[in-house]
Write a protein that holds these residues in place. Structure first.
Motif, PDB file in Angstrom:
ATOM      1  N   LEU A 464       0.856  -1.180   0.000  1.00 46.17           N
ATOM      2  CA  LEU A 464       0.000   0.000   0.000  1.00 46.17           C
ATOM      3  C   LEU A 464       0.894   1.232   0.000  1.00 46.17           C
ATOM      4  CD1 LEU A 464      -2.640  -1.017   2.712  1.00 46.17           C
ATOM      5  CD2 LEU A 464      -2.689  -1.484   0.254  1.00 46.17           C
ATOM      6  N   ILE A 482       1.983   3.451  11.977  1.00 44.04           N
ATOM      7  CA  ILE A 482       2.360   2.701  10.768  1.00 44.04           C
ATOM      8  C   ILE A 482       3.762   2.118  10.921  1.00 44.04           C
ATOM      9  CG2 ILE A 482       2.944   2.948   8.321  1.00 44.04           C
ATOM     10  CD1 ILE A 482       0.584   4.904   8.084  1.00 44.04           C
ATOM     11  N   HIS A 486       4.452  -2.021  11.162  1.00 41.35           N
ATOM     12  CA  HIS A 486       4.851  -2.425   9.809  1.00 41.35           C
ATOM     13  C   HIS A 486       5.151  -3.924   9.733  1.00 41.35           C
ATOM     14  CE1 HIS A 486       7.572  -2.939   6.330  1.00 41.35           C
ATOM     15  NE2 HIS A 486       6.727  -2.087   5.759  1.00 41.35           N
ATOM     16  N   VAL A 497       2.774  -1.656   4.195  1.00 39.76           N
ATOM     17  CA  VAL A 497       2.312  -0.267   4.172  1.00 39.76           C
ATOM     18  C   VAL A 497       3.521   0.670   4.113  1.00 39.76           C
ATOM     19  CG1 VAL A 497       0.940   1.498   5.326  1.00 39.76           C
ATOM     20  CG2 VAL A 497       0.280  -0.924   5.501  1.00 39.76           C
ATOM     21  N   GLY A 811      -6.520  -2.174   2.269  1.00 40.63           N
ATOM     22  CA  GLY A 811      -5.551  -3.211   1.930  1.00 40.63           C
ATOM     23  C   GLY A 811      -6.158  -4.597   1.893  1.00 40.63           C
TER      24      GLY A 811
END
Length: 813
Positions: A464, A482, A486, A497, A811
């Protein structure tokens, strides 16, 4: 006996030639070796360049000649220092080359015959240098000129082999040869009249294949600068990896569509005898490489590889006069054949109304003129239209022998392209179902290859690419989340991501490989100026697969760009509630665009920060339940204010505290006026299918006229001090009635209102603490005991988590 062929990059430097010699010595320990070598990398092109300059009477040919000579002498000096005999012999060969170039210069002509003699110097020189270096090293190696073995006709630049004579020459020579290693120049041959000829494109592979077939060896090894044939172009898709096993048909399909490792026509001799081909890497000889054979070798992969061709022009002949009339296709393709133009892609509509085919872009104008000339009469009578030509295109091809036995391959391919806004101009699939080809814009190739490779080869890991605008408190928390998650997402949800773009109100940064989240803030020091349009243009320019635009602003202008992103199939995640609470027509337009372009538009944080309020409502509606009414406390800011306000703490200080702790907007009037809550209940009403406008919502404000008419934030705070008695009166009334003050939003029977209410003890809202939100859904399935969603409804962490959840939801889609 083994046959090994080394390409131009494998012998492109002294260092690489040493690697080749090491490989040959190791291979020769187990069996005699035949080694076919190409010219040193780039030399064939330089020889042709020198010949063309000489033909044009341009004395720069001498400069190119000197460069060619320098490259070879430098290699000799590094390989065999002080080897006077080698230098002397090579000097003599360069004298012959210079004489040939001088002759071309004098007569002003470069015929195919002379061209073959010219380019033959490349392989003759490289093979001589390698063989003599090995001799000097004491290795049992002998140079044999392929021109004495491979006999052809006089079709210069692409001679045809006389296999009867050639095979006899090869077997006779090697039956008597007793050296351990034989070095042969590739590409070169001689005609039956003794003239120098060449075998055309991929000629060194062809030489190796001819030798291997004549000697019926167990395997032909082709050594190059990559570790086999890859699942797709590794220069464009970093996740690409070598394919262990391929069938001959798969290898030829991949090679036709751009895989430069192998040129299919040249390996026909070994293909006919089912001799396996092993592609290996000179720079990494221990790598497994790719074996091409008729054996399945246990591989059950449905798709083996994705390849592509660039610089494609798409030509379309169409017209009603073609329907039911035999001969159009014959005349069309005869015209192309007469122009010696190769067709690389064909598709025809079943209506017979049009024929579409692809050729190299460099031949487009020539083809256009020839076809329009051939069909001049039909065009003048308006039976068909003049040929249309589209340039700037590429072809991608999905390849695999097993595709024919699996349903849904085409669906996966084209749905993946569609989700990433990649327009398919034409489609072709052979009846064998080993190849599905699609013509797309050249600018979309990288995104297409990455998207399709991800879909078919990357263990379902989905990348993504996230673009965030609004790097404030919430934005920083989202970035932290994030970064923290991860590895977890990649391992457990197969989501990779990457944040590839960030912007605040002043500057913006981008990195298509992913911004380093360990020091992202420092990168803003040298960033480009930020603008809404500039950020959008950069997102479109990068053209990355699975792109998601995240808006963490309260900016009206940013919300106006959502439709542009959706039209480019870029998903939108919005914390900003302006778009969904503006006019119903604008709201509906965004919903329609999301469906039309298959681009998710998610805004869960518009209503309850990280609470799954919109998602819960959508699930109720989608499952067929009918919402009767909604009662909610939707402002964490107002709930915090009224939970902390009392007769011992004035209203001004309470609001100040809420602002300081981040529970209100920088302008607290947005929260306290009730407009924010009105927007939230409006969004819920619209999600329930009601075409409501903000003006339809009754807003029963608890603020005074002075509060509402204040000119600035500072002025607003001054009015709060002046009107403290008003707020104390509200508090006293609630206390006297044993109630709590809550700012409540209500929806029922297509109508909605918001306002401050005295909530009695025992009501679900009564004990709502801190900044919490609560929503009660009364539905046909929950008529008496409502479905309740409750939790923190304000704060940077929970808002960021709501945005993150929307990103993950996209996602997983």
């Amino acid at each position: 006996m083994k046959v090994l062929k080394f390409g131009g990059t494998s012998v492109g430097s002294a260092q690489n030639i040493k690697r080749v010699i090491d490989i040959l010595q190791k291979e020769a320990l187990t069996s005699p070796i035949v080694c076919v070598v190409s010219a040193i990398g780039g030399i064939t092109d330089k020889l042709l360049q020198a010949g063309e300059l000489a033909k044009q009477k341009n004395e720069e040919y001498l400069t190119v000649f000197d460069t060619i000579k320098s490259i070879h002498f430098k290699a000799i000096e590094e390989l065999a220092p002080n080897a006077e005999s080698i230098l002397t012999d090579v000097e003599a060969k360069f004298n012959d080359l210079k004489q040939l170039l001088n002759g071309i210069y004098l007569i002003n002509e470069l015929s195919p015959k002379t061209s073959d003699k010219l380019v033959s110097f490349g392989e003759l020189l490289s093979s001589f240098i390698i063989a003599k270096t090995m001799e000097k090293m004491g290795i049992n190696a002998v140079l044999k000129n392929s021109q004495e073995l491979i006999i052809t006709n006089s079709n210069f630049t692409k001679a045809e082999v006389n296999y009867e004579v050639t095979n006899k020459n090869i077997t006779d020579y090697f039956n008597k040869a007793n050296q351990q290693i034989t070095i042969l120049p590739g590409f070169v041959s001689k005609s039956q009249l003794g003239e120098t000829t060449t075998l055309g494109r991929g000629g060194s592979d062809f030489t190796a294949a001819i030798i291997a077939a004549a000697l019926t060896v167990e395997q032909l090894e082709i050594w190059t600068d990559v570790s086999g044939m890859y699942t797709t172009n590794p220069k464009l898709v970093k996740q690409a990896y070598p394919i262990a096993n391929l069938s001959y048909q798969e290898a030829m399909e991949l090679s036709h569509f751009g895989a430069k490792v192998l040129y299919p026509p040249t390996v026909q001799p070994v293909l006919d005898l089912a001799i396996p081909i092993h592609i290996k890497n000179t720079l990494q000889p221990e790598a497994t490489g790719t074996i091409i054979s008729n054996q399945n070798n246990g591989s059950n992969l449905t798709v083996k590889g994705i390849s592509h061709i660039d610089n494609v022009a798409l030509l379309t002949l169409e017209g009603s006069g073609m329907v039911g009339i035999p001969g159009f296709s014959k005349r069309l393709f005869e015209t192309i054949a007469n122009e010696k133009i190769n067709i690389i892609f064909i598709t025809q509509a079943s209506s017979e109304h049009s024929i579409c085919f692809g050729i190299d872009e460099s031949n487009a104008e020539q083809a256009e003129q020839a076809i329009n000339s051939t069909f001049e009469n039909e065009i003048s009578l308006h039976k068909i239209n003049p040929i249309t030509v589209e340039k700037g295109l590429s072809i991608i091809a999905l390849i695999g022998d097993n595709m024919k036995s699996h349903q849904g391959i085409s669906g996966k391919l084209f749905s993946t392209l569609g989700k990433n806004n990649i327009n398919v101009r034409a489609i072709a699939q052979g009846a064998s179902e080993k190849n599905i080809s699609a013509v797309i814009n050249a600018s979309d190739v990288k995104k297409a290859l990455n998207s399709v490779h991800e879909r078919f080869f990357e263990v379902n890991t989905k990348q993504l690419n996230v673009f965030i605008t609004g790097i404030g408190n919430v934005g920083e928390k989202l970035i932290d989340q994030i970064q923290q998650q991860h590895s977890f997402l990649k391992k457990n949800l197969k989501l990779d991501v990457k944040i590839v773009g960030m912007a605040n109100s002043r500057k913006m940064i981008f990195n298509p490989k992913g911004i380093d989240l360990n020091n992202w803030a420092a990168q803003f020091h040298h960033a480009d100026p930020s603008s809404i349009e500039g950020f959008y243009q950069k997102v479109i320019e990068l053209n990355l697969r699975n792109s998601i635009f995240v808006d963490i602003t309260a900016n009206h202008d940013v919300s106006k760009v959502y439709e542009n992103y959706l039209k480019q199939s870029v998903a939108v995640v919005a914390c900003n509630k302006i778009a969904c609470s503006g006019s119903y027509a604008e709201y509906k337009n965004l919903q329609d665009l999301s469906l039309k372009y298959n681009a998710p538009f998610l805004y869960e944080t518009n209503v309850g920060a990280g609470l799954p309020i919109i998602n819960t409502l959508n699930n109720l509606v989608a499952s067929g339940d009918k919402v009767i009414s909604i009662q909610a406390v939707l402002s964490g800011s107002l709930n915090f204010v009224f939970n902390n306000f009392s007769d011992k703490k004035n209203f001004h200080d309470t609001v100040k505290q809420a602002q300081f702790e981040g529970y209100t907007e920088p302008d607290p009037r947005i929260d306290l006026s009730g407009i924010d809550v009105a927007r939230k209940i409006l969004i819920l009403a619209r999600e329930n299918g009601v075409p409501m406008e903000i003006e339809d919502i009754v807003n029963e404000s608890f603020l005074t006229k002075a509060n509402l008419e204040s000119d600035s934030v500072d002025d607003f705070y001054e009015t709060l001090i002046a009107d403290e008695a008003h707020f104390q009166k509200l508090y006293a009334s609630a206390k006297a009635n044993n109630c709590q003050l809550k700012y409540v939003a209500e929806y029922k029977n297509g109508k909605a209102k918001v306002g401050l209410q005295e909530v009695p003890e025992g009501h679900p809202f009564y004990n709502l603490k801190g900044k919490d939100n609560i929503v009660m859904f009364y539905t046909q399935r929950y008529p008496e005991q409502p479905l309740i969603v409750k939790g923190a409804g304000a704060g940077a962490d929970v808002t960021a988590s709501g945005l993150f959840a929307d990103i993950i939801r996209i996602g997983n889609k």
